[in-house]
Design an enzyme around this catalytic site. Structure first.
Site, PDB file in Angstrom:
ATOM      1  N   SER A   1       0.851  -1.193   0.000  1.00  0.00           N
ATOM      2  CA  SER A   1       0.000   0.000   0.000  1.00  0.00           C
ATOM      3  C   SER A   1       0.878   1.232   0.000  1.00  0.00           C
ATOM      4  CB  SER A   1      -0.895   0.012   1.245  1.00  0.00           C
ATOM      5  OG  SER A   1      -1.533   1.263   1.405  1.00  0.00           O
TER       6      SER A   1
ATOM      7  N   TYR B   1      -2.875  -0.413  10.579  1.00  0.00           N
ATOM      8  CA  TYR B   1      -2.855  -0.833   9.171  1.00  0.00           C
ATOM      9  C   TYR B   1      -1.598  -0.327   8.472  1.00  0.00           C
ATOM     10  CZ  TYR B   1      -4.183  -1.440   4.280  1.00  0.00           C
ATOM     11  OH  TYR B   1      -4.197  -1.797   2.962  1.00  0.00           O
TER      12      TYR B   1
ATOM     13  N   LYS C   1       1.709  -2.427   6.754  1.00  0.00           N
ATOM     14  CA  LYS C   1       2.168  -2.302   5.372  1.00  0.00           C
ATOM     15  C   LYS C   1       3.623  -1.823   5.295  1.00  0.00           C
ATOM     16  CE  LYS C   1      -1.463  -3.823   3.273  1.00  0.00           C
ATOM     17  NZ  LYS C   1      -1.381  -5.087   2.490  1.00  0.00           N
TER      18      LYS C   1
END
Length: 247
Positions: free
Chosen positions: A144, A162, A166
């Site tokens: 991402s 999150y 990543k």
């Protein structure tokens, strides 16, 4: 792409979003795809949308990538029923609402188990199989833009754990690249880092606010580009942003 004709690809999180689009593009390139997803119904729904020309090359298997015993069982099934794994697309990922400073630790752990440990375990299974077979395969990590730079999303949204999950994928990509080479293989590793993508992971409220957005088909095209390169070329990182994205 001719070298991949009839080869075996495994796609995690294949039931929807990026995984479904990647699966369809691989099939259209005459690659057999084993789609893994925690939601078997989603895989069955995907199969109904696949052209009849490619349906026989799609195999759906329920798999929760956070459950190592379940991952082991699925991969053993694959090794028993096919020649081996030639391409692995680590795509399964989750996000949860909440601020990192206050969210339930169980949600934090679930994100890390899916987005990081799921990639680690599936990559290990695929790499050992490729090396044992002396096959120059390709492993894709769907990353991402948030794995390279933390961008504030406003007071109503937080990227909580999150983004760190990543960032881990960014570091893992470099580590895998060095390790695959030091292990004496020519197995490739590619990280694909899109900006915001129109998938079920993104809430409808967010989609309405965002003017510039990518689509799963864009990510699928990046996967096809990465695996289509000749043996001496390794695409280490692909960064995709929607045109006009402000940051």
């Amino acid at each position: 792409m001719d070298r991949w004709n009839g080869k075996i690809a495994v796609v995690t999180g294949a039931g929807s979003g990026n995984g479904a689009a990647i699966t369809k593009d691989l099939l259209r390139n005459y690659i057999k795809v084993i789609g893994l997803d925690i939601n078997l119904e989603a895989l069955e729904n995907l199969k109904r949308t696949i052209s009849n020309n490619f349906k026989e090359n799609f195999f759906a298997k329920k798999c929760n990538v956070t459950d190592f015993a379940e991952v082991d069982a699925v991969f053993e099934w694959i090794f028993s029923n096919f020649d081996g794994i030639d391409i692995l697309v680590n795509n399964a990922g989750v996000a949860r609402d909440g601020n990192l400073c206050t969210m339930d630790p169980k949600d934090v752990q679930f994100i890390l188990n899916t987005n990081v440990m799921g990639y680690v375990h599936c990559t290990r299974k695929a790499f050992i199989n490729m090396k044992t077979r002396k096959f120059d395969g390709h492993i894709i990590l769907i990353n991402s833009a948030l794995g390279h730079r933390v961008v504030p999303l406003g007071n109503s949204m937080s990227v909580n754990i999150y983004a760190p999950s990543k960032f881990a994928i960014t570091a893992m990509t470099e580590i895998y690249r060095e390790e695959f080479f030091s292990e004496g293989t020519k197995i490739k590793i590619t990280s694909i880092s899109p900006g915001m993508v129109h998938t079920p992971m993104i809430g409808e409220e967010v989609k309405e606010k965002v003017k510039n957005i990518l689509y799963p088909e864009d990510i699928a095209q990046a996967v096809i580009y990465a695996i289509s390169t000749p043996p001496h070329v390794q695409i280490h990182e692909i960064s995709l942003k929607p045109f006009g994205e402000p940051v």
